[in-house]
Design an enzyme around this catalytic site. Sequence first.
Site, short mmCIF file in Angstrom:
data_model
loop_
_atom_site.label_atom_id
_atom_site.label_comp_id
_atom_site.label_asym_id
_atom_site.label_seq_id
_atom_site.Cartn_x
_atom_site.Cartn_y
_atom_site.Cartn_z
CG HIS A 145 0.74 1.06 9.65
ND1 HIS A 145 0.99 0.53 8.56
CD2 HIS A 145 0.09 0.16 10.38
CE1 HIS A 145 0.58 -0.93 8.59
NE2 HIS A 145 0.19 -1.16 9.82
CD GLU A 146 0.59 0.05 14.64
OE1 GLU A 146 -0.74 -0.65 15.01
OE2 GLU A 146 1.39 -0.56 13.67
CG HIS A 149 -4.48 -0.74 12.42
ND1 HIS A 149 -4.98 -1.93 11.66
CD2 HIS A 149 -3.14 -1.02 12.32
CE1 HIS A 149 -3.90 -2.47 11.06
NE2 HIS A 149 -2.80 -1.77 11.61
ZN ZN Z 1 -0.93 -2.60 10.67
#
Ligand code: ZN
Length: 176
Positions: A145-146, A149
Site C-alpha cells: 500500500h505505502e 504511493h
Molecule cells: Zn495510503
Amino acid sequence: MTIRRILTVGEPSLRERSTELSKNQIRSPQTRRLVRDMFDTLAEAKGIGLAAPQIGEQVRMVLFDVPEDNGYTDEGEALARTICINPTITPLEGLEAGYWEGCLSVPGKRGYVERPQHIRLDFLDLAARPRSMEFNGFLATVCQHEIDHLDGVLYIDHIKDPDLLLPEDEYLKRVE
Ligand code: ZN
C-alpha cells in the site's frame, strides 16, 4: 515538531511517480528534516504508514510504524518506526489475500483489496545501507500500500468490486 498537511485524493501530485534519492541526498539535511516531518505527521494522524508524496514531497521514501497491538498481525509482529528509501517489492509466492484498507489520503473510507501475501522488501536505510526484509499477511499488504504511493497508485485503484469501497462508519458496523 512540524506537522505537515496530508494531501487527499483529487490532488494531482498524489498521482505522480516519485523520484529515487541518491546516496548523497539520503544523507542530506533536507532528507533528515523530511524524515522528522514524516514521523511527526504520522504520529499526529495516528497512522501506521506514510509515503513522502502524501505530504507533497515527490521522493521515494516511506515510513512504517505498525505497533504490535494493531489487531491484524500475530503477536509480536510489528514494523516499528522504519524508514525505507527507494524501496522495491518482490512477491515470493502467488498466494493473495485481502484486507480492508484505509488511507490517510482517502479520509473516511475503507476498501477491500487483495494483494500478494508473502513479499521481500529491499530498500536503503537512513545511512544509505541496503536492507532486505520479508513480510507475510497484513504487513505485506501495508508495505505494498505505502510503496504504491511512490508510483501515484492509491488502494482504491485495486478495488475489483465497487461494493467493496465503504464509508468508514459502514465498515465499522460490518466488523463489529
Ligand atoms: Zn495510503
